[in-house]
Write an enzyme that holds these catalytic residues in place. Sequence first.
Site, PDB file in Angstrom:
ATOM      1  N   GLY A  21       0.852  -1.186   0.000  1.00  0.00           N
ATOM      2  CA  GLY A  21       0.000   0.000   0.000  1.00  0.00           C
ATOM      3  C   GLY A  21       0.884   1.231   0.000  1.00  0.00           C
ATOM      4  CE  LYS A  22       5.435   4.809   0.108  1.00  0.00           C
ATOM      5  NZ  LYS A  22       6.522   4.010   0.679  1.00  0.00           N
TER       6      LYS A  22
END
Length: 412
Positions: A101-102
Site C-alpha cells: 500500500g502507499k
Amino acid sequence: MNPYEMACYQLERAAEIAGVKEDVVEYLKVPDRAVEVKVPVRMDDGSINVFTGYRVQHCGVRGPYKGGIRYHPNVTMDEVKALAMWMTWKCAVVNIPYGGGKGGVRVDVKMLSRSEIERLTRRFTAMLTPFIGPERDIPAPDMYTDEQIMAWMMDTYSVYQGYSVPGIVTGKPVSLGGSLGRTSATGRGVAIITRESAKSIGMDIKDADIAIQGFGNVGYWTAKTLFEMGANIVAVSDSRGGVYSEEGMNPDELLEFKRRTGSVVGFTDNIISNEDLLTMKVDILIPAAIENVINASNMSKINARMVVEAANGPIVPKAEEYLNKKCELVVPDILANAGGVVVSYFEWVQDLERYFWDLDRVNAELEKILVKAFERMINVKKEYGNILWRDATMVLALNSVVEALKMRGIFP
Ligand code: NAD
C-alpha cells in the site's frame, strides 16, 4: 519513464523470467483499490485550502496492505501506484504477511504551520477511515511524515472507533505502542544484508573499506552497525559534502560532530565531494541518500567491488545494467532496505497482542527474517540459472504473490 510505467516494466521482466502468464501480469499491474480524497484544511489565517490525498492498495492476497504516507508537492496517483506495487514485492521478499500500500497528500509541508499539518493529517485520516484499519491497511511514515503525524493518525482513527487502536499505523512513538528498534531497523537491515552479500563473494566484512553516501537515519544506522561488525567506514557524506579517512571513522563520533556543526564535513581534514565519494576505490559503496545518484554520467567511474542500494532507487536502470558487468555485485533496494518494514511488522504484531518486546528480541528476529530472505533469494538465483540479484529478488517476490493468488482464486 513515469514511475508506474517503470514498476509495470519491472513486473513484466520478472514475469518473463518466472514464466508467469500474461493474464496474471495484467491482474497484478492494476491495484486492488486506488482512492483519491479531498482534504480541506482551515488555515491559520481563517481561509480554506483544499489538498488532494491518495491511498493505493496494490495487492491484498498475502494479507492487509502496508506502506507509508508521504507529504510532498509532487505526489501523483501514478507515483503512489508504483510505490504501492513495490511495497507488495518488498513484503513478499521478506515473507511478511502483507500486500503493498502507499499513500500521500499533494502538499508542500514547508509552507504549513505545525497546527495546519495536524488538521491536514486528521482530515486526511478521516477521509481514509472507511478504507484503512489494523486488519485492512496499515499506514506508516514516509517522506515528510514522522512519528508525530503517525500519532495524530492513530488518535483520529481511534476517536472514530471509540477505543485506542494502536495497530492502525506503525512508526508511532514508543509511548503509544511503537516498537523499540524501529528507528534503527532499516540501517541495521542494510548492514545485515551487506554482510551476507559480502560473504557470498568471499569478502570478510571485517576487512572491508566502506563508503556511505547520506548520513541521515539510514546512513548513520548502516554505518554504526557495520562499524560494530568490524568494517572500516572510510568515507561518509551528506547534502553538503563528505569526508574521508583511510584508517576509518567512528559513526557515533561523526554523528556527534554532525549534531554540533550541521554536517559531517570537517570531521577530518580530508574533505571530499559527493561525486568523489561515489567514485572512490572501496570494497563496498552504499548510496543511502536519494534516488538516481548513480547514472549515465558517473557509472563508468564507479570503483567499488560491490554496491548496496540502501536508498530507494539510487541507481538508474541503465547504470545498473552497466554495473552488473563491472562490479562483482549490485544488491537491490527491495532486499537491502527491507529491514524497516520488517520491524513495522513487529510493531503491528506487538500492538495486536498488547505485549511488547525488548530491543534484543526485535534485533534478533530482524536478523532471522533478513538472513532467511537472503537465502531464499540465493536459491531462486540458482534455480533460474544464475540470474541477476534484482531479477532473483523480483522473481522471489512475484512467485510468492502468484502462489497466494492461485490458492485464493478469483472471486466469484
Ligand atoms: P534522511 O532524510 O534521514 O537522510 C538523508 C541523508 O541524505 C541526509 O544525510 C542528507 O543530508 C543526505 N542527502 C540529501 N541529499 C543529498 C545529496 N544530493 N547528496 C548526498 N547526500 C544527500 O532520510 P533516510 O530516512 O535516511 O532515507 C534515506 C533513503 O533511504 C531514502 O531514499 C529513503 O527513501 C530510503 N529508505 C528509508 C527508510 C527509512 O526507514 N528511513 C526505509 C526504506 C528506504
